[in-house]
Design an enzyme around this catalytic site. Sequence first.
Site, mmCIF file in Angstrom:
data_model
loop_
_atom_site.group_PDB
_atom_site.id
_atom_site.type_symbol
_atom_site.label_atom_id
_atom_site.label_comp_id
_atom_site.label_asym_id
_atom_site.label_seq_id
_atom_site.Cartn_x
_atom_site.Cartn_y
_atom_site.Cartn_z
ATOM 1 N N ARG A 84 0.840 -1.186 0.000
ATOM 2 C CA ARG A 84 0.000 0.000 0.000
ATOM 3 C C ARG A 84 0.877 1.239 0.000
ATOM 4 O O ARG A 84 1.797 1.355 0.803
ATOM 5 C CB ARG A 84 -0.888 -0.002 1.243
ATOM 6 C CG ARG A 84 -1.381 1.352 1.700
ATOM 7 C CD ARG A 84 -2.787 1.636 1.241
ATOM 8 N NE ARG A 84 -3.153 3.017 1.493
ATOM 9 C CZ ARG A 84 -3.896 3.422 2.508
ATOM 10 N NH1 ARG A 84 -4.363 2.555 3.357
ATOM 11 N NH2 ARG A 84 -4.198 4.701 2.633
ATOM 12 N N ARG A 93 -6.982 2.575 -3.420
ATOM 13 C CA ARG A 93 -5.963 1.900 -2.604
ATOM 14 C C ARG A 93 -6.061 0.384 -2.739
ATOM 15 O O ARG A 93 -7.143 -0.160 -2.970
ATOM 16 C CB ARG A 93 -6.106 2.313 -1.146
ATOM 17 C CG ARG A 93 -7.471 2.008 -0.601
ATOM 18 C CD ARG A 93 -7.889 2.902 0.521
ATOM 19 N NE ARG A 93 -7.875 4.318 0.188
ATOM 20 C CZ ARG A 93 -7.685 5.284 1.098
ATOM 21 N NH1 ARG A 93 -7.494 4.977 2.342
ATOM 22 N NH2 ARG A 93 -7.695 6.534 0.750
ATOM 23 N N ASP A 96 -6.797 -1.118 2.848
ATOM 24 C CA ASP A 96 -6.927 -0.189 3.954
ATOM 25 C C ASP A 96 -7.368 -1.014 5.158
ATOM 26 O O ASP A 96 -8.272 -1.833 5.025
ATOM 27 C CB ASP A 96 -8.023 0.820 3.593
ATOM 28 C CG ASP A 96 -7.945 2.069 4.433
ATOM 29 O OD1 ASP A 96 -6.915 2.742 4.375
ATOM 30 O OD2 ASP A 96 -8.922 2.361 5.141
ATOM 31 N N ASP A 98 -8.501 -0.477 9.106
ATOM 32 C CA ASP A 98 -8.819 0.498 10.155
ATOM 33 C C ASP A 98 -9.261 -0.221 11.424
ATOM 34 O O ASP A 98 -10.060 -1.159 11.360
ATOM 35 C CB ASP A 98 -9.985 1.401 9.721
ATOM 36 C CG ASP A 98 -9.589 2.362 8.615
ATOM 37 O OD1 ASP A 98 -8.455 2.861 8.652
ATOM 38 O OD2 ASP A 98 -10.414 2.596 7.711
HETATM 39 O O1 GSY Z 1 -11.993 4.559 4.614
HETATM 40 C C1 GSY Z 1 -11.530 3.484 3.938
HETATM 41 C C2 GSY Z 1 -11.192 3.733 2.501
HETATM 42 N N1 GSY Z 1 -12.334 4.188 1.712
HETATM 43 C C3 GSY Z 1 -13.417 3.494 1.318
HETATM 44 C C4 GSY Z 1 -13.827 2.152 1.509
HETATM 45 O O2 GSY Z 1 -13.176 1.319 2.161
HETATM 46 N N2 GSY Z 1 -15.031 1.809 0.937
HETATM 47 C C5 GSY Z 1 -15.785 2.682 0.228
HETATM 48 N N3 GSY Z 1 -16.915 2.272 -0.318
HETATM 49 N N4 GSY Z 1 -15.397 3.966 0.022
HETATM 50 C C6 GSY Z 1 -14.244 4.358 0.578
HETATM 51 N N5 GSY Z 1 -13.658 5.569 0.530
HETATM 52 C C7 GSY Z 1 -12.516 5.442 1.224
HETATM 53 S S1 GSY Z 1 -11.406 6.735 1.459
#
Ligand code: GSY
Length: 167
Positions: A84, A93, A96, A98
């Site tokens: 990443r 990405r 991710d 979290d």
């Molecule tokens: O916050 C995590 C990264 N992220 C995402 C995600 O994981 N899923 C969706 N649907 N939209 C996102 N926008 C981001 S930034």
Amino acid sequence: MENKAYIGLGGNIGDPRSAMARALRLLNTVKGVAVRRVSSIYRTPPWGKTDQPDFLNAAAELETTLTPRELLDLCLETELALKRIRAERWGPRIIDIDILKFGEEAIVEKGLEIPHPRMLDRAFVLLPLAEIAPQLDLSGDTAHNRAMNADKSGIEKLAVELDWWLQ
Ligand code: GSY
């Protein structure tokens, strides 16, 4: 002391399903971390910056003896191990990871906020989390209720599993 922690995983470049599975395998190999439950995979429209491909998202329950900060560092190391690159803030990405909840901890520190400050208005987090922990308390309401009331437009639960335990 063992704590229950919940993490959200997602990605929208390359093969996010495989990246999420590899991430869980890597986390599970670490002493003091055990992956206990993994949700289905959800295809979700991009949130925030909308001119990017759909994401795949999932959630997992961990049992851990690590501290929240150690778990955060481990999540960042795992993202890096999966190549990443942190480029654009809301951009595409590979993976991710979290931390959504860590026991009953409430932490606001530089780079570490638990419970995750933005999960309550994000169906792509709430749906997978409610699937594995419907009764989990999220700021005074259950994950199930939060997911029921979230805007789920465009979200699809996939029939394929996140076969994270397979090599
Ligand atoms: O916050 C995590 C990264 N992220 C995402 C995600 O994981 N899923 C969706 N649907 N939209 C996102 N926008 C981001 S930034």
